[in-house]
Design a protein around this motif. Structure first.
Motif, PDB file in Angstrom:
ATOM      1  N   PHE A 145      38.928  49.281  24.949  1.00  0.00           N
ATOM      2  CA  PHE A 145      38.127  48.072  25.148  1.00  0.00           C
ATOM      3  C   PHE A 145      38.560  47.344  26.418  1.00  0.00           C
ATOM      4  N   CYS A 146      39.865  47.356  26.683  1.00  0.00           N
ATOM      5  CA  CYS A 146      40.387  46.727  27.897  1.00  0.00           C
ATOM      6  C   CYS A 146      39.805  47.414  29.134  1.00  0.00           C
ATOM      7  N   ASN A 147      39.816  48.741  29.126  1.00  0.00           N
ATOM      8  CA  ASN A 147      39.231  49.482  30.241  1.00  0.00           C
ATOM      9  C   ASN A 147      37.741  49.182  30.386  1.00  0.00           C
ATOM     10  N   ASN A 148      37.040  49.107  29.249  1.00  0.00           N
ATOM     11  CA  ASN A 148      35.608  48.807  29.283  1.00  0.00           C
ATOM     12  C   ASN A 148      35.342  47.437  29.885  1.00  0.00           C
ATOM     13  N   ALA A 149      36.173  46.447  29.513  1.00  0.00           N
ATOM     14  CA  ALA A 149      35.992  45.090  30.036  1.00  0.00           C
ATOM     15  C   ALA A 149      36.222  45.037  31.542  1.00  0.00           C
ATOM     16  N   ILE A 150      37.219  45.782  32.015  1.00  0.00           N
ATOM     17  CA  ILE A 150      37.492  45.823  33.452  1.00  0.00           C
ATOM     18  C   ILE A 150      36.354  46.538  34.189  1.00  0.00           C
ATOM     19  N   GLU A 151      35.843  47.603  33.589  1.00  0.00           N
ATOM     20  CA  GLU A 151      34.702  48.293  34.197  1.00  0.00           C
ATOM     21  C   GLU A 151      33.489  47.370  34.269  1.00  0.00           C
ATOM     22  N   LEU A 152      33.295  46.560  33.230  1.00  0.00           N
ATOM     23  CA  LEU A 152      32.185  45.609  33.247  1.00  0.00           C
ATOM     24  C   LEU A 152      32.387  44.576  34.348  1.00  0.00           C
ATOM     25  N   LEU A 153      33.630  44.089  34.482  1.00  0.00           N
ATOM     26  CA  LEU A 153      33.938  43.137  35.554  1.00  0.00           C
ATOM     27  C   LEU A 153      33.567  43.721  36.910  1.00  0.00           C
ATOM     28  N   LYS A 154      33.994  44.943  37.166  1.00  0.00           N
ATOM     29  CA  LYS A 154      33.687  45.572  38.459  1.00  0.00           C
ATOM     30  C   LYS A 154      32.198  45.855  38.596  1.00  0.00           C
ATOM     31  N   GLY A 155      31.553  46.130  37.459  1.00  0.00           N
ATOM     32  CA  GLY A 155      30.131  46.408  37.488  1.00  0.00           C
ATOM     33  C   GLY A 155      29.275  45.199  37.796  1.00  0.00           C
ATOM     34  N   THR A 156      29.846  43.999  37.665  1.00  0.00           N
ATOM     35  CA  THR A 156      29.065  42.794  37.954  1.00  0.00           C
ATOM     36  C   THR A 156      28.601  42.749  39.406  1.00  0.00           C
ATOM     37  N   ALA A 157      29.243  43.516  40.270  1.00  0.00           N
ATOM     38  CA  ALA A 157      28.851  43.522  41.682  1.00  0.00           C
ATOM     39  C   ALA A 157      27.410  43.984  41.877  1.00  0.00           C
ATOM     40  N   VAL A 158      26.879  44.759  40.914  1.00  0.00           N
ATOM     41  CA  VAL A 158      25.510  45.266  41.090  1.00  0.00           C
ATOM     42  C   VAL A 158      24.474  44.146  41.018  1.00  0.00           C
ATOM     43  N   VAL A 159      24.820  43.008  40.391  1.00  0.00           N
ATOM     44  CA  VAL A 159      23.822  41.943  40.237  1.00  0.00           C
ATOM     45  C   VAL A 159      23.492  41.297  41.577  1.00  0.00           C
ATOM     46  N   SER A 160      24.315  41.534  42.593  1.00  0.00           N
ATOM     47  CA  SER A 160      23.981  41.010  43.915  1.00  0.00           C
ATOM     48  C   SER A 160      22.673  41.610  44.429  1.00  0.00           C
TER      49      SER A 160
END
Length: 219
Positions: A145-160
């Motif tokens: 879950f920790c890895n998933n949360a970090i991946e989601l954090l990094k994935g937020t860049a796509v919303v730009s």
């Protein structure tokens, strides 16, 4: 110097948007993970098939395409979302599909003797899942879950890409206005790292706490 302080404020405002996206997206992903993960273990074929279809679809298609569908295509079906809502929905559903398999795997990892003991005690399916199986499975889920949360954090860049003013978007604005690439992107690099470190630290603390609680229950 005062000019750069203004640009830093702009980037920090983007950081707040990124944090909001991460928290809200993680909450949705967690809900979808448990719903779909437990549905995959359902005795009903239709429920398992629906959960499997969701997981395979969101794992098998690009987050970019999913985001564009949510933001640009859904309005044709009468559902118009703000950039923030579209980002949360796309990220939450995408990461939730990966996390669902974590839930399923952790529950399956609990020994069958636990289930047999619950049946011997005449506990219902809900009671044995709620009081026996999940408390033991949760510590197994947390590292992933920790890895998933970090991946989601990094994935937020796509919303730009849909003009949501997150960290990456604001860094691009600063670069365009100043002609300087190093400072804005070095700044958001550090900010992304600090946020990922905060998530890792919080999850390790939660893992230790839940591990102690489980030891106490077993004792």
């Amino acid at each position: 110097m005062s000019v750069w302080s203004g640009y830093l404020t702009l980037i920090l405002e983007g950081a707040l948007v990124t944090i909001k996206l991460t928290l809200m997206g993680s909450a949705l992903a967690l809900v979808m993970a448990f719903v779909a993960g437990l549905a995959r273990l359902s005795p009903f074929f239709a429920v398992r098939a629906l959960a499997t279809a969701y997981i395979e679809f969101f794992r098998g298609t690009s987050i970019f395409v999913q985001l564009f569908w949510v933001y640009f295509v859904l309005p044709f079906a009468g559902l118009t979302l703000t950039p923030l809502q579209a980002g949360v929905l796309a990220l939450g559903l995408n990461v939730g599909a990966y996390a669902a398999e974590v839930v399923r795997g952790a529950v399956k990892a609990i020994g069958r003797e636990q289930t047999e003991a619950c049946i011997a005690l005449n506990l219902s399916r809900y009671q044995r899942m709620r009081h026996i199986i999940l408390p033991q499975a949760l510590p197994l889920m947390l590292p992933t879950f920790c890895n998933n949360a970090i991946e989601l954090l990094k994935g937020t860049a796509v919303v730009s890409l849909i003009s949501l003013t997150d960290l990456t978007f604001q860094a691009q604005v600063v670069r365009a206005q100043t002609g300087n690439t190093l400072i804005p992107f070095a700044t958001i690099l550090v900010l992304y790292f600090l946020m990922a470190w905060a998530i890792s630290t919080a999850m390790r603390w939660l893992e230790r706490r839940m591990g102690r609680g489980l030891d106490g229950m077993r004792g």
